[in-house]
Write a protein that holds these residues in place. Structure first.
Motif, PDB file in Angstrom:
ATOM      1  N   PRO A 308       0.816  -1.213   0.000  1.00  0.00           N
ATOM      2  CA  PRO A 308       0.000   0.000   0.000  1.00  0.00           C
ATOM      3  C   PRO A 308       0.853   1.268   0.000  1.00  0.00           C
ATOM      4  N   THR A 309       0.477   2.203  -0.853  1.00  0.00           N
ATOM      5  CA  THR A 309       1.156   3.493  -0.955  1.00  0.00           C
ATOM      6  C   THR A 309       0.109   4.591  -0.990  1.00  0.00           C
ATOM      7  N   ALA A 310       0.249   5.570  -0.116  1.00  0.00           N
ATOM      8  CA  ALA A 310      -0.679   6.700  -0.047  1.00  0.00           C
ATOM      9  C   ALA A 310       0.021   7.964  -0.506  1.00  0.00           C
ATOM     10  N   HIS A 311      -0.751   8.860  -1.117  1.00  0.00           N
ATOM     11  CA  HIS A 311      -0.219  10.134  -1.608  1.00  0.00           C
ATOM     12  C   HIS A 311      -0.975  11.266  -0.949  1.00  0.00           C
ATOM     13  N   ILE A 312      -0.240  12.135  -0.267  1.00  0.00           N
ATOM     14  CA  ILE A 312      -0.852  13.304   0.371  1.00  0.00           C
ATOM     15  C   ILE A 312      -0.088  14.547  -0.035  1.00  0.00           C
ATOM     16  N   ILE A 313      -0.760  15.673   0.084  1.00  0.00           N
ATOM     17  CA  ILE A 313      -0.139  16.968  -0.217  1.00  0.00           C
ATOM     18  C   ILE A 313       0.423  17.530   1.082  1.00  0.00           C
ATOM     19  N   ASP A 314       1.600  18.120   1.009  1.00  0.00           N
ATOM     20  CA  ASP A 314       2.232  18.631   2.219  1.00  0.00           C
ATOM     21  C   ASP A 314       1.475  19.839   2.752  1.00  0.00           C
ATOM     22  N   TRP A 315       1.684  20.107   4.034  1.00  0.00           N
ATOM     23  CA  TRP A 315       0.935  21.155   4.717  1.00  0.00           C
ATOM     24  C   TRP A 315       1.219  22.535   4.138  1.00  0.00           C
ATOM     25  N   PHE A 316       2.409  22.759   3.633  1.00  0.00           N
ATOM     26  CA  PHE A 316       2.730  24.080   3.098  1.00  0.00           C
ATOM     27  C   PHE A 316       1.838  24.426   1.915  1.00  0.00           C
ATOM     28  N   HIS A 317       1.673  23.480   0.993  1.00  0.00           N
ATOM     29  CA  HIS A 317       0.852  23.764  -0.181  1.00  0.00           C
ATOM     30  C   HIS A 317      -0.634  23.739   0.158  1.00  0.00           C
TER      31      HIS A 317
END
Length: 352
Positions: A308-317
């Motif tokens: 399993p691999t998850a993709h999230i956007i970093d808090w800065f963006h």
């Protein structure tokens, strides 16, 4: 130190530096270096040792160290690891080894292969070729390639000759050849890493018991892109770099592995990421989280990674997306408060 007298006054000072080395067997190797300093040059500001004096000292020290190490290694390789006897001598030649502190000429013996171990074979080998196949030390190769990649080859050659006791043969052609050779080796290393990383591309599921918050099973890839523009505005040599850090999950985790690649192909980014993850303990299973800015080029990595691999956007963006709405809300609140101060509600009283 000795002082030469002329006319009853001290006119020159001769510095003699003795270099002494002692090995584990107790053998002593000595080498003396002489530096002449004239007192008359003090009036011209010639104070202390110059760059040329430093080159002379370091060249002599390098010659003593390299000769001693080469002789020790050759003697070590003369002993057959199977029968523990000395190999026969083919001949003695000389070998010039280029170092950062000048060219050192050493004795290069060639030993015959042991006949008991290799019957019927009459083959000789040079032991120094094993530790210095390029006739130059790895440090000199790396330094030359680093300068050659950051500036013109002629300027890199002049800089090497300015501060190091290198020979005049270290020209721009030599710098170019070494830079290209190091680049080819790096490409071969990347290809080998990608070959080993492809074995980890099979999709696997965690077969162990799920433990929430177990940092041993969490791996994080922080990845971003950088667009490198050419210094010449009329040039079209612009390219994009992918920079990433691969490490363990959880707070307070130090270290990690970094990699940079100019190849934006999906498979190339995946192979480099898997190779970096293996360096921090990834074995093909575990939760992998990819943190990026949401760029389209980086969305390829989570789709290519093992599950399993998850993709999230970093808090800065994420904050960059939320901040404009926060600013609009604050502006609307300020505008309403100002309007209420200027136009207060009028109360109308009625009498019966």
């Amino acid at each position: 130190m000795s002082i030469a007298l002329s006319g009853g006054k001290a006119m020159a000072v001769v510095w003699t530096i003795t270099i002494e080395g002692r090995n584990v067997s107790g053998d002593v190797c000595r080498k003396a270096v002489r530096i002449d300093k004239s007192w008359e040059r003090l009036f011209d500001g010639d104070l202390g040792l110059s760059v040329e004096d430093g080159k002379t000292i370091m060249a002599a020290l390098q010659s003593a160290v390299v000769n001693h190490e080469a002789e020790t290694y050759s003697l070590f390789r003369r002993v057959c690891p199977d029968c523990h006897r000395f190999r026969s001598v083919k001949d003695y030649t000389t070998r010039r080894i280029r170092t950062v502190f000048g060219i050192v000429e050493v004795r290069n013996p060639r030993w015959m292969l042991c006949r008991d171990r290799h019957p019927g074979m009459v083959v000789a080998f040079a032991s120094l070729r094993e530790i210095c196949p390029d006739r130059a030390t790895p440090e000199l190769m790396e330094l030359t390639a680093r300068l050659g990649s950051m500036m013109p080859y002629r300027q890199a050659a002049r800089m090497l000759a300015e501060f190091l006791p290198v020979e005049p043969t270290e020209t721009h052609a030599t710098v170019r050849k070494r830079t290209i050779r190091i680049g080819e080796r790096l490409d071969d290393q990347v290809a080998e890493e990608e070959l080993h990383a492809r074995a980890q591309t099979d999709e696997r599921r965690q077969l162990e018991m799920q433990l929430p918050g177990d940092r041993r099973k969490e791996f994080v890839i922080s990845i971003d892109t950088a667009h490198v523009r050419s210094a010449d505005s009329n040039s079209a040599r612009n390219f994009e770099l992918v920079v990433a850090r691969c490490g363990r999950g959880g707070r307070g985790e130090d270290g990690g592995r970094y990699f940079v690649t100019s190849n934006t192909d999906q498979r190339a980014i995946r192979d480099r990421a898997l190779h970096a993850l293996r360096e921090v303990g990834y074995c093909g299973f575990g939760d992998v989280t990819v943190i990026s800015d949401g760029a389209e080029i980086l969305k390829r990595l989570p789709r290519a990674m093992p599950k399993p691999t998850a993709h999230i956007i970093d808090w800065f963006h994420i904050a960059m997306k939320v901040q404009p709405m926060q600013q609009i809300a604050d502006q609307m609140a300020r505008s309403r408060s100002v309007s209420l101060k200027r136009f207060p509600q009028s109360t109308v009283t009625s009498e019966r």
